[in-house]
Every structure is written in structure tokens, then in C-alpha cells.
Design a protein around this motif. Structure first.
Motif, PDB file in Angstrom:
ATOM      1  N   ALA A 266      19.546  27.573  70.202  1.00  7.73           N
ATOM      2  CA  ALA A 266      19.837  29.012  70.112  1.00  7.73           C
ATOM      3  C   ALA A 266      21.333  29.281  70.013  1.00  7.73           C
ATOM      4  O   ALA A 266      22.145  28.664  70.700  1.00  7.73           O
ATOM      5  CB  ALA A 266      19.281  29.724  71.329  1.00  7.73           C
ATOM      6  N   SER A 267      21.683  30.199  69.134  1.00  7.52           N
ATOM      7  CA  SER A 267      23.061  30.699  69.090  1.00  7.52           C
ATOM      8  C   SER A 267      23.071  32.184  69.448  1.00  7.52           C
ATOM      9  O   SER A 267      24.091  32.846  69.327  1.00  7.52           O
ATOM     10  CB  SER A 267      23.655  30.497  67.696  1.00  7.52           C
ATOM     11  OG  SER A 267      22.864  31.165  66.727  1.00  7.52           O
ATOM     12  N   PHE A 268      21.917  32.678  69.867  1.00  7.34           N
ATOM     13  CA  PHE A 268      21.783  34.102  70.175  1.00  7.34           C
ATOM     14  C   PHE A 268      20.941  34.203  71.448  1.00  7.34           C
ATOM     15  O   PHE A 268      19.874  33.575  71.547  1.00  7.34           O
ATOM     16  CB  PHE A 268      21.070  34.796  68.999  1.00  7.34           C
ATOM     17  CG  PHE A 268      20.824  36.254  69.200  1.00  7.34           C
ATOM     18  CD1 PHE A 268      21.870  37.124  69.457  1.00  7.34           C
ATOM     19  CD2 PHE A 268      19.537  36.773  69.115  1.00  7.34           C
ATOM     20  CE1 PHE A 268      21.638  38.487  69.632  1.00  7.34           C
ATOM     21  CE2 PHE A 268      19.303  38.122  69.277  1.00  7.34           C
ATOM     22  CZ  PHE A 268      20.355  38.982  69.542  1.00  7.34           C
ATOM     23  N   CYS A 295      17.438  31.309  66.725  1.00  6.91           N
ATOM     24  CA  CYS A 295      18.168  30.545  65.723  1.00  6.91           C
ATOM     25  C   CYS A 295      17.466  30.603  64.374  1.00  6.91           C
ATOM     26  O   CYS A 295      16.317  31.021  64.278  1.00  6.91           O
ATOM     27  CB  CYS A 295      18.337  29.085  66.164  1.00  6.91           C
ATOM     28  SG  CYS A 295      16.834  28.127  65.956  1.00  6.91           S
ATOM     29  N   VAL A 296      18.182  30.147  63.343  1.00 11.08           N
ATOM     30  CA  VAL A 296      17.602  30.200  61.997  1.00 11.08           C
ATOM     31  C   VAL A 296      16.638  29.045  61.726  1.00 11.08           C
ATOM     32  O   VAL A 296      15.908  29.069  60.745  1.00 11.08           O
ATOM     33  CB  VAL A 296      18.694  30.195  60.900  1.00 11.08           C
ATOM     34  CG1 VAL A 296      19.365  31.532  60.806  1.00 11.08           C
ATOM     35  CG2 VAL A 296      19.694  29.081  61.142  1.00 11.08           C
ATOM     36  N   VAL A 297      16.660  28.001  62.607  1.00 15.16           N
ATOM     37  CA  VAL A 297      15.769  26.868  62.364  1.00 15.16           C
ATOM     38  C   VAL A 297      14.328  27.357  62.269  1.00 15.16           C
ATOM     39  O   VAL A 297      13.585  27.028  61.349  1.00 15.16           O
ATOM     40  CB  VAL A 297      15.920  25.810  63.484  1.00 15.16           C
ATOM     41  CG1 VAL A 297      14.885  24.703  63.316  1.00 15.16           C
ATOM     42  CG2 VAL A 297      17.320  25.235  63.469  1.00 15.16           C
ATOM     43  N   THR A 311      17.898  37.451  64.459  1.00 14.60           N
ATOM     44  CA  THR A 311      17.993  36.045  64.883  1.00 14.60           C
ATOM     45  C   THR A 311      19.448  35.592  64.875  1.00 14.60           C
ATOM     46  O   THR A 311      20.263  36.111  64.101  1.00 14.60           O
ATOM     47  CB  THR A 311      17.174  35.128  63.946  1.00 14.60           C
ATOM     48  OG1 THR A 311      17.197  33.800  64.468  1.00 14.60           O
ATOM     49  CG2 THR A 311      17.732  35.104  62.535  1.00 14.60           C
ATOM     50  N   GLY A 312      19.748  34.642  65.758  1.00 14.87           N
ATOM     51  CA  GLY A 312      21.076  34.068  65.737  1.00 14.87           C
ATOM     52  C   GLY A 312      21.216  33.124  64.553  1.00 14.87           C
ATOM     53  O   GLY A 312      20.240  32.521  64.100  1.00 14.87           O
ATOM     54  N   ALA A 313      22.464  33.024  64.048  1.00 12.06           N
ATOM     55  CA  ALA A 313      22.766  32.099  62.945  1.00 12.06           C
ATOM     56  C   ALA A 313      24.217  31.672  63.118  1.00 12.06           C
ATOM     57  O   ALA A 313      25.121  32.272  62.531  1.00 12.06           O
ATOM     58  CB  ALA A 313      22.544  32.769  61.593  1.00 12.06           C
ATOM     59  N   GLY A 314      24.440  30.683  63.986  1.00 12.93           N
ATOM     60  CA  GLY A 314      25.814  30.279  64.276  1.00 12.93           C
ATOM     61  C   GLY A 314      26.556  31.408  64.978  1.00 12.93           C
ATOM     62  O   GLY A 314      26.082  31.952  65.989  1.00 12.93           O
TER      63      GLY A 314
END
Ligand code: SF4
Length: 348
Positions: A266-268, A295-297, A311-314
Motif C-alpha cells: 500500500a502507498s495509500f 495500491c495499483v497492483v 487507490t494509491g499509486a506511489g
């Protein structure tokens, strides 16, 4: 309530009502504002304990202004029941067996009938009549049967007074017994049933135990109203009740939330985001699904059915609709861009 009407959600106020509550009173504004929040989350009825005359009079003032039907919960003192029936309450909870002499019960019943106010009979496993408790100990009857007999006795008193505007609750502590008792009762009577597990515990255990019992009963078509009793805020009771109803009927007219548990990718911070947004999202009266992913995964893909997602993305967040990314923003702007996207979807 009852019959063909949708199952209604209720909660119970967790604090004593302030003494001397008046219409023009900042304390009244606070309570009304809280009731509005509960209503927005999907609560239909709120019940208040009425332990004394001061509480009854405060409830009376509140019932005149409340945006939600108010129920008076009374034990033992018939005078409090009579006083509450002077106010525009939607229902009164008493057990004739707690009220004492028959003439006291008669006074309440006659007044409730005159006012068109239903009476809820509430049987709890922890407060069964002594003779039934003895019968359980002696093995003549089990707890489920005893709870139903206790309800039957209370109903008989009201029916004997030609009163049938009755709601019944039979609450036990073990989910399986709640199911058995309510099934047994529903096989004998057509009175609306208020469902719940008594003393179900703190948030997690309470939700699990109530879900185990209530989903089974609701799927059988048993239950006109539910309360998920929790040692937790009323908002949690209402949201839990809504989610239980959504397990039974997926065609909810309200928003549903999909969110990931978060992991090392997770980046978020989905947990913190939901803590900020939960009440707002659950207040949306539109059948949309909203995804909050870490995350974007797996984010937009796993939540591709969502009408709106974040969603988090970096170092960024992505806003997506049905899996398609519609906006990218800095992490610190997540709330702002999500709010704008949500506003857009709600005004479509
Ligand atoms: S969406 Fe990403 S952060 Fe969330 S649980 Fe799945 S892999 Fe982990």
C-alpha cells in the motif's frame, strides 16, 4: 412496520437524556443533530431509556422535534408509561409482567389504544420469570422454549385487554438460540418481530454474533425490525444493521463500500481515509459502489465494478470509475479530488 413493509433499522440512545430539556436549548440542538446523522446513515427508529419522570419529560420535548420516530423504553413504573403516552412517541416498550397489578397494565393499554401507539414486548433471556428459570434448571423446558413462553404470557395479557398493536422481541445471548426462538415464535404468531442478540459484546464480536443470527432469520422472512446491539457507538450499530440487510437483499438503494485491508504494497492509507469518509459514504442514498484501495497492483482491477474508486499509486492517488482511471493527483490531495469526483457522480 411489519407485513409487507421493509425491515427497519433501529438503535438505542447510549446516554441519559439531559434533565429539563426544552425546545429552545443548545442541548436539544446537539441531540437533534446526532439523530439527523443516524438518520442519514440509515437508522429509522431510535429508542430511549426512561428511568424517571425527568427523563420522560425530556423525551416528551424531544419527541415533538425529532426527525425520527422515538420509542420510550420503560420498566416497572406504569406512571412513566402513561406520561410518555402524552407525547408524540411512536412506540412504547413495556413488559406487562414488570408493571405489576393488572389495573396498571389496563391503564397503559387503554391509553396506548386511544393514542394508536404500539407496545413492544421485550423478552430477554437474562430476565426470564423465576418459575421459567426454575423449569430450565429442572430440565422441564429449555431456554429457547422458556423465552417463547415468556413472550406468550405477555401477549396474553395484552390480548385479554383486546390489544393487538404489538411488536415482540425475543433476545438471547447465543445466536443459534436467537434463531431457534424467533423461528418458534414466528411459527405460532404473526406479530412483527424485532430481532437482535442481547449483550452481543464489543464491535467485532457483536457484529459477528448478530450477523450469524439475523441473516438466517431475515432470509427466512422473519423479522420486521433489527437492532445490532454493540458496546460501541450508535453509528456502528446502524452501519452493521445496514450491512446485515445488504447480505440478505443485495438490491440496496444505498451506497456500498468496497475497500482493501491494506498490506505492505500500500502507498495509500485506506484505514485512515475510511475513518474520515465512512459516515459521509454511508449517508449516500444512491445505489452506487465506492472502492477505497491501497495500491495499483490490485486496486482499480479488483475494484473494477465500483462506480467510483480511489487507490494509491506511489506518491499519487488515482481516481477511477469502473476500472478506468479518470484522474491522478498528489497523495495529499486525495480527499479533495475524491470529494470532487464523488460530487460529480452524485449530481449525474
Ligand atoms: S489493494 Fe494493494 S494494498 Fe490493498 S491489500 Fe491489495 S495488494 Fe495490498
Amino acid at each position: 412496520m411489519g407485513g409487507p413493509w421493509p425491515v427497519v433499522v433501529q438503535t438505542m440512545w447510549k446516554d441519559p437524556l439531559p434533565k429539563g430539556l426544552l425546545a429552545q436549548d443548545p442541548r436539544m440542538d446537539d441531540i437533534l443533530s446526532h439523530i439527523e446523522t443516524l438518520k442519514a446513515l440509515g437508522c429509522d427508529i431510535v429508542r430511549f431509556a426512561v428511568p424517571d419522570e425527568v427523563s420522560a419529560r425530556s423525551l416528551g420535548e424531544l419527541s415533538k422535534a425529532s426527525p425520527m420516530p422515538v420509542v420510550a423504553d420503560i420498566h416497572f413504573d406504569w406512571r412513566l408509561a402513561l406520561l410518555c403516552l402524552d407525547f408524540p412517541i411512536a412506540k412504547i416498550r413495556i413488559n406487562p409482567g414488570n408493571i405489576g397489578e393488572r389495573w396498571k397494565v389496563e391503564e397503559i393499554v387503554h391509553k396506548a389504544k386511544d393514542k394508536g401507539v404500539p407496545i413492544r414486548i421485550g423478552v430477554n433471556a437474562g430476565s426470564l420469570p423465576t418459575d421459567l428459570r426454575d423449569s430450565i434448571k429442572q430440565g422441564h423446558i429449555n431456554e429457547v422454549e422458556a423465552a417463547v413462553v415468556a413472550a406468550e404470557r405477555e401477549i396474553a395479557v395484552l390480548e385479554d385487554l383486546s390489544f393487538s398493536n404489538i411488536v415482540v422481541s425475543i433476545k438471547l445471548n447465543e445466536p443459534n438460540k436467537v434463531v431457534e426462538a424467533n423461528r418458534l415464535f414466528a411459527s405460532k404468531y404473526s406479530y412483527p418481530l424485532h430481532l437482535g442478540v442481547t449483550e452481543a459484546g464489543p464491535l467485532i464480536s457483536g457484529v459477528v454474533r448478530n450477523t450469524a443470527a439475523l441473516v438466517s432469520l431475515l432470509k427466512d422472512g422473519i423479522g420486521s425490525t433489527i437492532r445490532v446491539s454493540l458496546s460501541a457507538p450508535m453509528e456502528s450499530e446502524v452501519i452493521a444493521a445496514r450491512e446485515i440487510l445488504a447480505c440478505v437483499d443485495e438490491n440496496s438503494a444505498r451506497a456500498r463500500i468496497v475497500s482493501c485491508p491494506r498490506c505492505g504494497r500500500a502507498s495509500f492509507d485506506t484505514h485512515a481515509f475510511l475513518a474520515r469518509w465512512q459516515d459521509r459514504l454511508y449517508s449516500i442514498e444512491k445505489p452506487i459502489s465506492i472502492a477505497v484501495m491501497g495500491c495499483v497492483v490490485n486496486g482499480p482491477g479488483e475494484a473494477r465494478s465500483a462506480d467510483l474508486g480511489v487507490t494509491g499509486a506511489g506518491n499519487s492517488v488515482l481516481i477511477f470509475r469502473h476500472g478506468e482511471i479518470i484522474r491522478r493527483a498528489a497523495l495529499e490531495d486525495a480527499d479533495k479530488v475524491f470529494a470532487e469526483a464523488l460530487e460529480g457522480i452524485l449530481t449525474e
